[in-house]
Design a protein around this motif. Structure first.
Motif, PDB file in Angstrom:
ATOM      1  N   ALA A 242     -32.317  14.077 -19.619  1.00  0.00           N
ATOM      2  CA  ALA A 242     -31.729  12.818 -19.153  1.00  0.00           C
ATOM      3  C   ALA A 242     -32.120  12.532 -17.708  1.00  0.00           C
ATOM      4  CB  ALA A 242     -30.210  12.861 -19.286  1.00  0.00           C
ATOM      5  N   VAL A 243     -32.028  13.552 -16.853  1.00  0.00           N
ATOM      6  CA  VAL A 243     -32.378  13.394 -15.437  1.00  0.00           C
ATOM      7  C   VAL A 243     -33.848  13.009 -15.294  1.00  0.00           C
ATOM      8  CG1 VAL A 243     -32.730  14.673 -13.283  1.00  0.00           C
ATOM      9  CG2 VAL A 243     -30.567  14.891 -14.525  1.00  0.00           C
ATOM     10  N   ASN A 244     -34.718  13.753 -15.964  1.00  0.00           N
ATOM     11  CA  ASN A 244     -36.148  13.483 -15.846  1.00  0.00           C
ATOM     12  C   ASN A 244     -36.527  12.133 -16.447  1.00  0.00           C
ATOM     13  OD1 ASN A 244     -36.718  15.870 -14.498  1.00  0.00           O
ATOM     14  ND2 ASN A 244     -37.101  17.017 -16.375  1.00  0.00           N
ATOM     15  N   GLY A 245     -35.890  11.757 -17.543  1.00  0.00           N
ATOM     16  CA  GLY A 245     -36.177  10.465 -18.161  1.00  0.00           C
ATOM     17  C   GLY A 245     -35.791   9.302 -17.261  1.00  0.00           C
ATOM     18  N   ASP A 246     -34.626   9.409 -16.624  1.00  0.00           N
ATOM     19  CA  ASP A 246     -34.194   8.357 -15.700  1.00  0.00           C
ATOM     20  C   ASP A 246     -35.165   8.223 -14.527  1.00  0.00           C
ATOM     21  OD1 ASP A 246     -31.921   7.787 -17.187  1.00  0.00           O
ATOM     22  OD2 ASP A 246     -30.637   9.137 -16.039  1.00  0.00           O
ATOM     23  N   ILE A 247     -35.582   9.364 -13.965  1.00  0.00           N
ATOM     24  CA  ILE A 247     -36.496   9.335 -12.814  1.00  0.00           C
ATOM     25  C   ILE A 247     -37.842   8.759 -13.228  1.00  0.00           C
ATOM     26  CG2 ILE A 247     -37.737  10.756 -11.135  1.00  0.00           C
ATOM     27  CD1 ILE A 247     -35.363  12.692 -11.187  1.00  0.00           C
ATOM     28  N   LEU A 248     -38.285   9.082 -14.439  1.00  0.00           N
ATOM     29  CA  LEU A 248     -39.563   8.551 -14.923  1.00  0.00           C
ATOM     30  C   LEU A 248     -39.521   7.022 -14.989  1.00  0.00           C
ATOM     31  CD1 LEU A 248     -42.377   8.789 -16.169  1.00  0.00           C
ATOM     32  CD2 LEU A 248     -41.269   9.162 -18.397  1.00  0.00           C
ATOM     33  N   ILE A 249     -38.463   6.478 -15.579  1.00  0.00           N
ATOM     34  CA  ILE A 249     -38.341   5.020 -15.694  1.00  0.00           C
ATOM     35  C   ILE A 249     -38.285   4.385 -14.311  1.00  0.00           C
ATOM     36  CG2 ILE A 249     -36.851   3.140 -16.472  1.00  0.00           C
ATOM     37  CD1 ILE A 249     -36.010   5.011 -18.797  1.00  0.00           C
ATOM     38  N   ARG A 250     -37.499   4.970 -13.423  1.00  0.00           N
ATOM     39  CA  ARG A 250     -37.400   4.461 -12.048  1.00  0.00           C
ATOM     40  C   ARG A 250     -38.755   4.454 -11.363  1.00  0.00           C
ATOM     41  NH1 ARG A 250     -39.021   7.470  -7.424  1.00  0.00           N
ATOM     42  NH2 ARG A 250     -38.022   6.597  -5.566  1.00  0.00           N
ATOM     43  N   SER A 251     -39.510   5.542 -11.534  1.00  0.00           N
ATOM     44  CA  SER A 251     -40.804   5.658 -10.865  1.00  0.00           C
ATOM     45  C   SER A 251     -41.832   4.693 -11.455  1.00  0.00           C
ATOM     46  CB  SER A 251     -41.317   7.094 -10.963  1.00  0.00           C
ATOM     47  OG  SER A 251     -40.425   7.989 -10.326  1.00  0.00           O
ATOM     48  N   ALA A 383     -27.821  14.660  -5.968  1.00  0.00           N
ATOM     49  CA  ALA A 383     -26.613  14.611  -6.794  1.00  0.00           C
ATOM     50  C   ALA A 383     -26.930  14.388  -8.274  1.00  0.00           C
ATOM     51  CB  ALA A 383     -25.685  13.502  -6.295  1.00  0.00           C
ATOM     52  N   THR A 384     -28.208  14.281  -8.603  1.00  0.00           N
ATOM     53  CA  THR A 384     -28.699  13.954  -9.958  1.00  0.00           C
ATOM     54  C   THR A 384     -27.980  12.734 -10.546  1.00  0.00           C
ATOM     55  OG1 THR A 384     -27.268  15.617 -11.055  1.00  0.00           O
ATOM     56  CG2 THR A 384     -29.519  16.284 -10.488  1.00  0.00           C
ATOM     57  N   ARG A 385     -27.694  11.759  -9.689  1.00  0.00           N
ATOM     58  CA  ARG A 385     -27.134  10.489 -10.156  1.00  0.00           C
ATOM     59  C   ARG A 385     -28.317   9.581 -10.516  1.00  0.00           C
ATOM     60  NH1 ARG A 385     -21.582   9.955 -10.944  1.00  0.00           N
ATOM     61  NH2 ARG A 385     -21.680   7.802 -10.163  1.00  0.00           N
ATOM     62  N   THR A 386     -29.107  10.062 -11.432  1.00  0.00           N
ATOM     63  CA  THR A 386     -30.380   9.402 -11.734  1.00  0.00           C
ATOM     64  C   THR A 386     -30.210   8.138 -12.572  1.00  0.00           C
ATOM     65  OG1 THR A 386     -30.630  10.954 -13.579  1.00  0.00           O
ATOM     66  CG2 THR A 386     -31.745  11.500 -11.509  1.00  0.00           C
ATOM     67  N   ARG A 387     -29.120   8.033 -13.309  1.00  0.00           N
ATOM     68  CA  ARG A 387     -28.885   6.799 -14.057  1.00  0.00           C
ATOM     69  C   ARG A 387     -28.678   5.641 -13.092  1.00  0.00           C
ATOM     70  NH1 ARG A 387     -24.380   6.749 -18.680  1.00  0.00           N
ATOM     71  NH2 ARG A 387     -25.881   8.281 -19.474  1.00  0.00           N
ATOM     72  N   ASP A 388     -27.943   5.893 -12.010  1.00  0.00           N
ATOM     73  CA  ASP A 388     -27.772   4.865 -10.986  1.00  0.00           C
ATOM     74  C   ASP A 388     -29.116   4.490 -10.368  1.00  0.00           C
ATOM     75  OD1 ASP A 388     -25.027   4.737 -11.315  1.00  0.00           O
ATOM     76  OD2 ASP A 388     -24.599   6.176  -9.719  1.00  0.00           O
ATOM     77  N   MET A 389     -29.949   5.490 -10.096  1.00  0.00           N
ATOM     78  CA  MET A 389     -31.272   5.219  -9.528  1.00  0.00           C
ATOM     79  C   MET A 389     -32.101   4.336 -10.460  1.00  0.00           C
ATOM     80  SD  MET A 389     -32.368   8.921  -7.969  1.00  0.00           S
ATOM     81  CE  MET A 389     -33.971   8.309  -7.447  1.00  0.00           C
ATOM     82  N   ARG A 390     -32.079   4.685 -11.737  1.00  0.00           N
ATOM     83  CA  ARG A 390     -32.831   3.916 -12.740  1.00  0.00           C
ATOM     84  C   ARG A 390     -32.336   2.483 -12.813  1.00  0.00           C
ATOM     85  NH1 ARG A 390     -31.001   5.365 -18.501  1.00  0.00           N
ATOM     86  NH2 ARG A 390     -29.371   3.939 -17.797  1.00  0.00           N
ATOM     87  N   ASN A 391     -31.015   2.313 -12.925  1.00  0.00           N
ATOM     88  CA  ASN A 391     -30.457   0.968 -13.094  1.00  0.00           C
ATOM     89  C   ASN A 391     -30.650   0.102 -11.846  1.00  0.00           C
ATOM     90  OD1 ASN A 391     -29.666   1.771 -15.623  1.00  0.00           O
ATOM     91  ND2 ASN A 391     -27.524   2.118 -15.070  1.00  0.00           N
TER      92      ASN A 391
END
Length: 444
Positions: A242-251, A383-391
């Motif tokens: 989940a963490v890596n997937g969110d970061i991938l989309i964000r990037s 903080a691995t709040r990667t969903r927030d980063m993605r959104n």
């Protein structure tokens, strides 16, 4: 039922500790452009244009492919920092194994798919038959070090989380230093041409992996790194995915903004395109400098988050951002004073110089207006709040697209730079709005 592991004892969070993490990263980043210059320089001694173009396009294609897996560095950094903060030493070791398995698996997949990947790359970016042939020779050698190159992302993230950024610097110096030495030997000494450059990088990446494993050797001192039930624990794998997937989309969204910026700039004419390319180097310098403090935030915020220490988390976010802000102001001043001279060094074309100078104020503003986005990225990764980063990246990208549509027609390149700056600011505002929830989650 086993009791939870005790949190790691709190270490004083001082300015010296922040700089201990950040400075080696800044120095490490400073070595990156040197290697590209040497790669170009050695093949340039062959006296032909095609080898230079082949190394350039081959390196760009492989870098773009490897960049897809850059999430491994950020995701590993945040998760390891939290495990350290929570005192979960076995999980720290297991995370390194998971990162290495992802790196090796991704690299082997790229080797297996190389023919299709290279074909697709040349459909998107066609070259002359001679350049394409030489570029294929280059990539067909370098692709065999893909497992090492991608696994090093994970090793780097692990070292950053452990605050061992001197190890990252040593690793970068070794790889780039060996690559340069082998470039000179293979190309100028043995006359291997483009293949010599590829073999140099191939050997540098595999030896870099070996050195990276040695730098992380204490992770292998605990049997947890090879315990299947821990390494392949379902809940941990789901969290990592989940963490890596969110970061991938964000990037991908962030990269899409930069690619569209270049394409839209190209429509404004060759001179404007060249001027933008020169000015983007100022952004690269900004990124290299601010990354050090963003990485420090990843480690320190992540450890505090894992320990559930809200006050320490807030102090880590504040102190790293203080240094990041000071660095941004220094960069803005340097760009204002030295920018015209740097532009003159980078291009001798009078029209490109004049055009670049007219847009230089955007570069002076960029570090100041963009530093909050850089630092909040580091805080949210820790903080691995990667969903927030993605959104929030998706929202910022949407606003960037709207801003381009509104400002590009009437204002041309100024409108384009304004849209990019707006995206930085929106990322900062939206992530900043999510920060209180991050603190509440840490305290919960």
């Amino acid at each position: 039922m086993a009791e939870p592991a005790p949190a790691a004892p709190e270490r004083p969070l001082t300015h010296r500790r922040v700089l201990h993490i950040a400075v080696p990263i800044v120095l490490s980043n400073a070595t990156v452009p040197i290697l590209g210059a040497v790669d170009t320089g050695v093949v340039g001694q062959m006296g032909e244009a095609a080898p230079i173009g082949a190394v350039g396009i081959g390196a760009i294609i492989l870098t773009a492919i490897y960049w897809i897996f850059g999430f491994l560095r950020m995701g590993t950094s945040g998760l390891v920092a939290q495990a350290l903060g929570a005192g979960q030493k076995d999980e720290v070791s297991a995370l390194l194994t998971r990162a290495l398995l992802i790196g090796f698996g991704a690299g082997l997949a790229l080797i297996a798919l190389q023919a299709a990947l290279f074909w697709g790359a040349f459909q998107v970016s066609p070259a002359s038959p001679e350049v394409e042939s030489l570029a294929r020779d280059y990539m067909e050698i370098r692709i065999w070090s893909a497992p090492a190159a991608i696994a090093i992302y994970g090793l780097t993230g692990w070292l950053i989380a452990a605050e061992r950024t001197k190890g990252v610097l040593v690793l970068q110096l070794w790889m780039n230093g060996l690559n340069i030495a082998l470039d000179l030997w293979f190309v100028l000494g043995l006359g291997w041409g483009v293949s010599g450059v590829a073999f140099a990088t191939f050997l540098a990446e595999w030896t870099g992996l070996a050195l990276g494993l040695w730098l992380c050797r204490d992770a292998f001192a605990r049997p947890a790194w090879r315990q299947k039930d821990l390494v392949f624990a379902r809940d941990r794998l789901v969290q990592m995915a989940a963490v890596n997937g969110d970061i991938l989309i964000r990037s991908v969204l962030l990269q899409a903004a930069f690619v569209s910026f270049l394409f839209l700039g190209a429509d404004l004419g060759d001179v404007t395109l060249a001027a933008n390319q020169v000015l983007l180097q100022f952004l690269h310098v900004t990124a290299y400098a601010l990354d050090g403090f963003a990485f420090a935030a990843e480690a320190l915020v992540g450890q505090a988050y894992g320990a559930g220490a809200v006050a320490r988390l807030r102090r880590a976010a504040w102190m790293t951002s203080l240094w990041g802000g000071g660095t941004a102001l220094a960069l803005a001043l340097a760009f204002a004073l030295l920018g015209p001279m740097v532009i003159d060094v980078m291009t001798t074309a009078p029209d490109v110089r004049e055009t670049a100078r007219s847009f230089l104020p955007w570069m002076v503003a960029a570090p100041v207006l963009g530093v909050a986005a850089w630092m909040l990225d580091g805080i949210f990764i820790g903080a691995t709040r990667t969903r927030d980063m993605r959104n929030m990246m998706a929202l910022s990208f949407g606003i960037y697209c709207i801003t381009v549509a509104l400002l590009l027609p009437p204002f041309g390149n100024h409108g384009l730079w304004a849209a990019m700056t707006v995206m930085f600011v929106i990322r900062a505002i939206t992530l900043g709005a999510k920060y209180p929830a991050l603190e509440r989650a840490a305290g919960g």
